[in-house]
Design a protein around this motif. Structure first.
Motif, PDB file in Angstrom:
ATOM      1  N   ALA A 172       0.872  -1.182   0.000  1.00 29.81           N
ATOM      2  CA  ALA A 172       0.000   0.000   0.000  1.00 29.81           C
ATOM      3  C   ALA A 172       0.905   1.227   0.000  1.00 29.81           C
ATOM      4  O   ALA A 172       1.406   1.648   1.053  1.00 29.81           O
ATOM      5  N   ASN A 173       1.142   1.766  -1.170  1.00 29.80           N
ATOM      6  CA  ASN A 173       2.063   2.891  -1.332  1.00 29.80           C
ATOM      7  C   ASN A 173       1.313   4.212  -1.143  1.00 29.80           C
ATOM      8  O   ASN A 173       0.532   4.624  -2.000  1.00 29.80           O
ATOM      9  N   VAL A 174       1.545   4.861  -0.012  1.00 30.34           N
ATOM     10  CA  VAL A 174       0.872   6.134   0.270  1.00 30.34           C
ATOM     11  C   VAL A 174       1.485   7.206  -0.614  1.00 30.34           C
ATOM     12  O   VAL A 174       2.694   7.462  -0.576  1.00 30.34           O
ATOM     13  N   THR A 175       0.650   7.850  -1.407  1.00 31.19           N
ATOM     14  CA  THR A 175       1.135   8.814  -2.394  1.00 31.19           C
ATOM     15  C   THR A 175       0.870  10.262  -2.020  1.00 31.19           C
ATOM     16  O   THR A 175       1.551  11.154  -2.506  1.00 31.19           O
ATOM     17  N   ALA A 176      -0.113  10.505  -1.154  1.00 25.80           N
ATOM     18  CA  ALA A 176      -0.452  11.894  -0.835  1.00 25.80           C
ATOM     19  C   ALA A 176      -1.349  11.956   0.389  1.00 25.80           C
ATOM     20  O   ALA A 176      -2.066  10.999   0.693  1.00 25.80           O
TER      21      ALA A 176
END
Length: 420
Positions: free
Chosen positions: A125-129
């Motif tokens: 789960a790549n948090v982008t913003a």
């Protein structure tokens, strides 16, 4: 798509998992988002001091040799022609042993403890913003999961995303260039002779046999993993003239070329994996540690100890503190009352570490001068009592109340130093 939680923790390293564990233990709904999968490799942190051991024990983890941990008695220091073994101090506040465990399963173990306590973990789960409200306050995050952007909402977010600090950067929190930073590289070698050792080993002087026994920049370490391998590495600080101008991987192999052949570190055939590197953000190099609904934990907030490059203990300690503050804050209504509670987090971090890190920042500047380092090594190493004092100072291992004369001197120094 939306999910609701009381707190979102970005990053499931030691800081993030510790935060999530303590939050869940207090009954909060916790979402722990990790961009990779477990088990996963990390560069630094296999060697754990008593400060880190205390935090591991708090998480309910069995640290016995039977559970796969290799214990150590202290630090072996090599420099100035002297080899000195310094035991970890006997204190009320910290255990008298350190541990070794590969990060490959250490981080996985901590994340599982957080899940066992009740946290919900999402890997890959790549948090982008951040998700911001009309006032610029973070009220959630956007994460990419299986190629899909998904929104998660929570009144508080804790950034524990490591040295990259992408989430704090997205909140406008850049690194401070006036604070120290280091670079570390390490590699595993198969070494039947050195893989079991009662001490972590620190080399204050690195020499290259190829370069005519010339002194190399930086400091090094060697310690056994207990599984037939050793962890070998070196670090260079930005106060050194060599910082940013050196091939650190070549530097490591140059130094290892001067070690005894029967240790197994001069033969490329004994290498177990590549040489990997990482940055060490030190001395609160990203502040403020709380702003607009976001608390920074561990490397994300630049909490690596400038004296010794230790980061895991401070990531876990700051995670525990962040959880305590978050629990108290969320028991209050949103608005001024909650913000007063949240303001306690940076204030307490400054009270705990501010003076100590100020001293550490000065220390980094001093040892960046090769002549000062040479004088300190030559004149300090032959005096065991002085070196025991130095060990307590560098490892930040004192009893805050009572303690011996060394403790009282170190505690007084950190109290009178202006906080960073």
């Amino acid at each position: 798509m939306t999910d609701e939680a009381d707190v979102i923790v970005v990053g499931a390293g030691p800081g993030g998992s510790t935060t999530a564990y303590h939050l869940a233990q207090h009954g909060l709904r916790v979402l722990l988002l990790e961009k990779t999968e477990f088990p996963r490799e990390k560069v630094c942190g296999d060697g754990l001091t008593p400060r880190a051991v205390k935090q591991i024990v708090k998480l309910g983890i069995d640290t016995s040799p039977e559970a796969g941990w290799l214990r150590n008695k202290g630090l072996r220091v090599i420099g100035g022609g002297v080899r000195l073994e310094l035991d970890w101090p006997e204190l009320a506040s910290f255990p008298d042993y350190g541990l070794v465990r590969t990060r490959l399963d250490f981080d996985d173990m901590l994340a599982k403890q957080a899940v066992k306590a009740g946290a919900v973990l999402h890997t890959k789960a790549n948090v982008t913003a951040p998700v911001l409200d009309g006032t610029g306050r973070a009220v959630g995050v956007v994460a990419e999961i299986d190629g899909e952007a998904k929104e998660f909402r929570a009144p508080l977010t804790i950034a524990a995303d490591g040295v990259s600090g992408r989430f704090p950067l997205a909140m406008g929190l850049a690194k401070r260039e006036d604070r120290p930073i280091g670079v570390a590289v390490r590699r595993y070698y198969r070494s039947p002779l050195r893989h079991e050792d009662d001490y972590l080993e620190s080399w204050l002087e690195l020499r290259s046999r190829e370069a005519g026994d010339n002194l190399l920049p930086g400091y090094g370490w060697i310690f056994g993993m207990g599984d037939g391998r050793v962890n070998v590495g070196l670090g260079v600080l930005n106060s050194s003239a060599a910082f940013g101008k050196t091939n650190y991987r070549r530097l490591l192999t140059d130094w290892l070329g001067s070690t005894p052949p029967d240790w197994g570190m001069t033969d490329e055939a004994n290498a177990d994996g590549p040489i990997l590197g990482a940055a060490l953000p030190m001395g609160f190099n990203r502040v403020p540690h709380y702003t607009r609904g976001v608390l920074l934990v561990g490397d994300s907030g630049g909490m690596v100890n400038p004296f010794n490059g230790e980061g895991i203990a401070y990531a876990m300690e700051s995670g525990e503190l962040a959880a305590e503050v978050a629990v108290q804050a969320l028991a209050r209504p949103a608005g001024p009352a909650r913000e007063r509670a949240l303001a306690a987090y940076p204030a307490e971090l400054k009270a705990r570490y501010g003076g100590y890190y100020r001293l550490g920042n000065i220390f980094v500047k001093l040892i960046g001068n090769p002549q000062i380092m040479k004088i300190a090594t030559r004149h300090g190493m032959p005096h065991p009592t002085l070196m025991r004092f130095v060990l307590k100072l560098l490892a930040n291992l004192t009893d805050p109340r009572g303690g011996d004369a060394m403790d009282r001197v170190i505690n007084a120094m950190t109290r009178v130093a202006p906080a960073v």
